[in-house]
Motif scaffolding. Structure first.
Motif, PDB file in Angstrom:
ATOM      1  N   VAL A 266     -22.005 -27.829  23.732  1.00 44.00           N
ATOM      2  CA  VAL A 266     -21.194 -26.647  24.388  1.00 44.00           C
ATOM      3  C   VAL A 266     -21.625 -25.082  23.711  1.00 44.00           C
ATOM      4  O   VAL A 266     -21.824 -24.182  24.322  1.00 44.00           O
ATOM      5  N   SER A 267     -21.908 -25.177  22.396  1.00 46.78           N
ATOM      6  CA  SER A 267     -22.333 -23.807  21.598  1.00 46.78           C
ATOM      7  C   SER A 267     -23.925 -23.406  22.083  1.00 46.78           C
ATOM      8  O   SER A 267     -24.270 -22.334  22.004  1.00 46.78           O
ATOM      9  N   GLU A 268     -24.573 -24.434  22.766  1.00 45.97           N
ATOM     10  CA  GLU A 268     -26.114 -23.957  23.126  1.00 45.97           C
ATOM     11  C   GLU A 268     -26.146 -23.317  24.340  1.00 45.97           C
ATOM     12  O   GLU A 268     -27.194 -23.047  24.949  1.00 45.97           O
ATOM     13  N   ARG A 269     -24.999 -23.412  25.111  1.00 46.78           N
ATOM     14  CA  ARG A 269     -24.811 -22.954  26.613  1.00 46.78           C
ATOM     15  C   ARG A 269     -23.826 -21.750  26.881  1.00 46.78           C
ATOM     16  O   ARG A 269     -22.742 -21.532  25.927  1.00 46.78           O
ATOM     17  N   ILE A 270     -24.222 -21.000  27.799  1.00 41.83           N
ATOM     18  CA  ILE A 270     -23.208 -20.025  28.427  1.00 41.83           C
ATOM     19  C   ILE A 270     -22.376 -20.551  29.623  1.00 41.83           C
ATOM     20  O   ILE A 270     -22.847 -20.869  30.689  1.00 41.83           O
ATOM     21  N   TRP A 271     -21.143 -20.661  29.308  1.00 40.72           N
ATOM     22  CA  TRP A 271     -20.223 -21.060  30.491  1.00 40.72           C
ATOM     23  C   TRP A 271     -19.243 -20.154  31.269  1.00 40.72           C
ATOM     24  O   TRP A 271     -19.182 -20.206  32.326  1.00 40.72           O
ATOM     25  N   SER A 272     -19.282 -19.038  30.555  1.00 40.89           N
ATOM     26  CA  SER A 272     -18.808 -17.599  31.261  1.00 40.89           C
ATOM     27  C   SER A 272     -19.503 -16.480  30.504  1.00 40.89           C
ATOM     28  O   SER A 272     -19.731 -16.588  29.195  1.00 40.89           O
ATOM     29  N   GLU A 273     -19.570 -15.548  31.107  1.00 44.23           N
ATOM     30  CA  GLU A 273     -20.015 -14.148  30.608  1.00 44.23           C
ATOM     31  C   GLU A 273     -19.123 -13.625  29.482  1.00 44.23           C
ATOM     32  O   GLU A 273     -19.651 -12.796  28.724  1.00 44.23           O
ATOM     33  N   THR A 274     -17.692 -13.906  29.729  1.00 44.67           N
ATOM     34  CA  THR A 274     -16.890 -13.364  28.631  1.00 44.67           C
ATOM     35  C   THR A 274     -16.166 -14.338  27.652  1.00 44.67           C
ATOM     36  O   THR A 274     -15.353 -14.251  26.867  1.00 44.67           O
ATOM     37  N   GLN A 275     -17.371 -15.396  27.410  1.00 46.98           N
ATOM     38  CA  GLN A 275     -16.677 -16.461  26.572  1.00 46.98           C
ATOM     39  C   GLN A 275     -16.780 -16.077  24.981  1.00 46.98           C
ATOM     40  O   GLN A 275     -17.733 -15.019  24.642  1.00 46.98           O
TER      41      GLN A 275
END
Length: 314
Positions: A266-275
């Protein structure tokens, strides 16, 4: 000033449409005709042309013909538009990135275009290869969808989006025994998880009332028929920086992932620009995310099993 019929066209979309018209036709295009066709003011056309000129420079020609201002692009060749082999290489990378979802018919056109552009630049003395024998990026995937049969549907949907026309879409939902026909106003095509979707709205029988905002998986569409009915709908905002499809007001969630593979993933990826990702002392992480697609988010959280849990949002 003519009435703005195309209410949903953003300035950037209008600029691209004007540029495309000039690029595909080297004839003179008169300012008043462009303002009428694109349903905007003459001042808007002037601003658009200034933006185009700032990019392609002297290749944008303009003048007066019986007091009528005209514009044209002097030559559509990639070299005159300032495209060099470095930019062409990046276009090839983009092609490879899209190869997993685009139908072969479209990829073939893209390949021919890139090759022809490279040949034209080579003829004009640019340094670089005239063709690319091997892809720059290779993808390995399981369960790839073959979109060749869906290519005619994609073309019709793009036409409907461009012209704001309602379609009759014959669609077989997952698990359904028979297809169902929908009066559908398409808004945008979306690529997600190596699959193509069209988002839009189903219409009532009078073609004037929105029934539901929804999305269709392109590979499950069995037929698309363009109608002469047009629509003007205020669609929910669609942005590639959001998590999932936007079908309700934004809601914020905090999700805790236990230390280990799930937290790393999870921490290695961008799931939302506002995360926001908060790393904990024990190696776990908390993901704070805002979405307009709660069911999709909940399904994603459940896919981690006991490695994830919901917390109360602030």
């Amino acid at each position: 000033m003519p009435e703005k019929m195309d209410q949903d066209s953003s300035p950037s979309v209008k600029l691209l449409r004007v540029f495309r018209k000039l690029l595909l036709n080297g004839q003179r295009h008169y300012q008043t005709d462009l303002a009428s066709e694109f349903q905007c003011s003459a001042q808007t056309i002037i601003r658009i042309m200034a933006d185009i000129e700032s990019v392609i420079g002297a290749n944008l020609e303009y003048g007066l013909d019986n007091r009528r201002k005209w514009y044209r692009i002097s030559s559509p060749s990639p070299k005159l538009l300032g495209l060099e082999f470095e930019e062409l290489r990046y276009l090839s990378v983009c092609r490879d990135l899209a190869a997993q979802t685009l139908p072969e018919q479209i990829l073939s056109r893209v390949d021919d275009t890139i090759f022809n552009m490279s040949v034209q630049m080579a003829e004009r003395g640019s340094q670089g290869p005239t063709s690319q024998k091997e892809p720059l990026i290779t993808f390995f995937s399981k369960g790839r969808i073959d979109y060749r049969a869906a290519f005619p549907f994609i073309e019709k949907l793009l036409t409907a989006i461009d012209q704001s026309r309602v379609c009759l879409v014959r669609y077989k939902a997952a698990g359904a025994h028979t297809p169902k026909e929908h009066r559908f106003a398409p808004h945008r095509l979306i690529s997600m998880n190596q699959a193509l979707y069209v988002v839009g709205a189903t219409m009532a029988e009078d073609y004037g009332t929105v029934r539901h905002f929804l999305n269709f998986a392109i590979h499950r569409i069995q037929d698309v028929v363009l109608t002469d009915k047009t629509f003007s709908i205020d669609f929910p905002e669609v942005g590639s920086g959001n998590f999932g499809f936007p079908w309700h007001e934004p809601r914020t969630f905090r999700i805790h992932f236990k230390a280990g593979k799930a937290a790393d993933y999870v921490s290695e990826r961008i799931w939302s620009e506002t995360q926001k990702i908060e790393k904990q002392d024990d190696g776990s992480v908390i993901l704070q995310i805002t979405t307009s697609s709660e069911p999709e988010l909940m399904a994603w959280v459940r896919s981690f099993g006991e490695e994830s849990s919901l917390e109360t949002a602030p």
